[in-house]
Write an enzyme that holds these catalytic residues in place. Structure first.
Site, short mmCIF file in Angstrom:
data_model
loop_
_atom_site.label_atom_id
_atom_site.label_comp_id
_atom_site.label_asym_id
_atom_site.label_seq_id
_atom_site.Cartn_x
_atom_site.Cartn_y
_atom_site.Cartn_z
CG HIS A 167 -0.37 -0.02 2.54
ND1 HIS A 167 0.38 1.01 3.07
CD2 HIS A 167 -0.42 -0.97 3.50
CE1 HIS A 167 0.75 0.71 4.30
NE2 HIS A 167 0.29 -0.51 4.59
CB CYS A 186 1.36 -3.61 5.00
SG CYS A 186 -0.27 -4.13 5.58
#
Length: 165
Positions: A124, A140
């Site tokens: 992301h 992440c």
């Protein structure tokens, strides 16, 4: 005279809008991205077409980047072979691509320890507000928003991602 002035202002406004880059959803017309490789130790991510690097990016990882993710909340980024599950245009981190963590092995390991394996692992953009540390995600893989727009346009669901130590 007033008509001419209004016309010129509108022409300039439309001209500038046409040069605006089209927002966060870009088009990609190059070679297919056949795999993604993440090298955690080097903080690098590579988009590949049959082994040839198309693009590389500097990345941020989970706030505890050493080792493989095992449990929910451990701050680690997974290691292993996964795949891109979906595109998320409404991500709280600009745009995101889902990663198939946890797999069956990850679930079994966490279950044997009596803990949840965690989930919601993505590539992301972001962060939504400034951070003062290199690795800031909950597990992440993060890039800049501008880079995420490019990655989002290039990588399709089903693409294999290899996350290496």
């Amino acid at each position: 005279m007033r008509f001419l002035r209004v016309f010129l202002v509108l022409a300039v406004a439309f001209g500038l809008a046409a040069c605006g880059g089209g927002g966060k959803f870009r088009k990609y017309y190059g070679p297919e991205v056949t795999s993604v490789q993440v090298h955690k130790a080097d903080r690098k991510m590579y988009l590949l077409h049959h082994g040839r690097v198309l693009k590389s990016y500097d990345i941020a990882l989970g706030f505890a980047p050493e080792g493989h993710k095992q449990f929910e909340g451990d701050g680690k980024t997974p290691e292993g072979a996964y795949y891109i599950t979906h595109r998320n245009p409404r991500s709280q981190f600009h745009l995101s691509l889902g990663i198939s963590y946890p797999n069956t092995t990850d679930v079994a390991f966490a279950k044997a320890a009596g803990k949840p394996p965690g989930g919601d692992i993505f590539i992301h953009g972001g962060p939504p507000r400034p951070v003062s540390v290199r690795d800031w995600t909950a597990g992440c893989i993060a890039v800049t928003d501008r880079e995420m727009e490019e990655i989002y346009s290039m990588v399709n669901p089903g693409t294999v991602i290899h996350i290496l130590p």
